[in-house]
Enzyme design. Structure first.
Site: not given
Length: 333
Positions: A47, A75, A89, A198
């Site tokens: 993203d 991550y 987000d 997310r």
């Protein structure tokens, strides 16, 4: 008339540390310009808000991207508990602001535990998944309510990293702004391809009854390729600029991992003899049986095998084991 292949065109893997504020396609476009080649693709979208490891394939290595995309990923994420957004987000509009006055370690662990292992995850509605031929994120922007079916993913690691931090967040409402209490939590995530971090934050917030969204996301690994191998885009542009200012007319010396090195880093190897090398160049897979075949199967499982020429260095292509035989997947011509 077909355009002849450029023998000087780069071929290999370029690991970029993507900056925030750019799409993955933006990075691909920049690298096409820097490397002076059109044949560039990426293995797994990040993203615009996210940073970190973005794997690019150049030349023949674009044929590897299918397998890199399917690799596990890791991550570092920061989740804000107490508010939800339309995009799950920090880039989206606030959709609810219940606040989170406090969070104990035990409460956080109780929310994380059900999300580990093999789970069914409902993807983020703001995703590239297609619904009736259109991307889900495009439908959401048009005001269409999108409901995506759950799909299986594997969460190998989901853990808190450091102590939760109590802070406040300003919510702008029609008549005034107000501050609400929120809690920021740093997470470490190791997951299968297709997992939406997310969506993990969304589900944690729902479990705790306060809502949540991501405020930061950094990808630190894709398969065998880690962040310490990644090159900031600004550094790549500086290499190209310095090269051009020196008066050189050839391609800038970008830190591209050669195709041979990339394939051998990803897959177990099968080295051919001279005759097998000649035959494999035409797509004919080598024959293996008995203990040799079982050893290959134990190394590779259902994953591809790197087929190496008789010189012990050159990667010829990829193969895999089907039933009791080695079958060709692709040949790098």
């Amino acid at each position: 008339m077909a355009r002849k292949a450029d023998p000087t065109a780069p071929s290999g893997i370029l690991i970029v540390d993507k900056p925030a504020g750019m799409t993955s396609h933006d990075v691909v476009a920049r690298v096409r310009r820097l490397a002076r080649t059109r044949k560039v693709g990426h293995a797994g979208t990040l993203d615009p808000m996210a940073t970190g490891v973005l794997i690019l394939g150049l030349g023949k290595a674009t044929r590897l991207l299918t397998w890199i995309t399917g690799e596990t990923k890791a991550y570092l994420a920061t989740m804000r508990l107490g508010a939800t957004t339309a995009t799950e987000d920090a880039e989206g509009d606030i959709t609810s602001a219940r606040g989170c006055a406090a969070l104990s370690d035990a409460e956080l662990e109780a929310a994380l535990a059900p999300l580990r292992g093999d789970i069914m995850q409902v993807p983020s509605s703001v995703s590239a998944i297609k619904v009736d031929g259109k991307r889900a994120h495009a439908l959401v922007r048009e005001g269409v309510e999108v409901e995506l079916p759950a799909r299986p993913v594997h969460i190998g690691c989901l853990a808190s990293s450091g102590e939760p931090r109590q802070t406040t967040m300003t919510i702008n409402e029609a008549d005034a702004a107000r501050d609400i209490p929120v809690v920021d939590c740093d997470l470490v995530v190791d997951c299968s391809s297709g997992t939406y971090v997310r969506a993990l934050a969304r589900d944690i917030g729902e479990h705790l009854g306060v809502g949540a969204h991501l405020t930061a996301l950094r990808r630190i690994r894709v398969g065998a390729f880690a962040l310490d191998e990644a090159h900031p885009l600004a550094d790549l542009e500086e290499i190209a600029r310095t090269h051009e200012e020196s008066g050189a007319t050839d391609r800038p010396p970008l830190p591209i991992m050669p195709l041979n090195d990339a394939v051998r880093a990803m897959f177990p190897e099968l080295v051919l003899n001279e005759r097998e090398t000649e035959l494999f160049a035409h797509g004919q897979a080598p024959r293996r049986q008995g203990g040799e075949l079982e050893a290959l199967r134990e190394q590779a499982g259902e994953e591809p095998i790197a087929v190496i020429a008789a010189d012990g260095v050159t990667v010829m292509g990829l193969a895999h084991i089907v039933n009791d035989a080695v079958k060709t997947i692709l040949v790098f011509s």
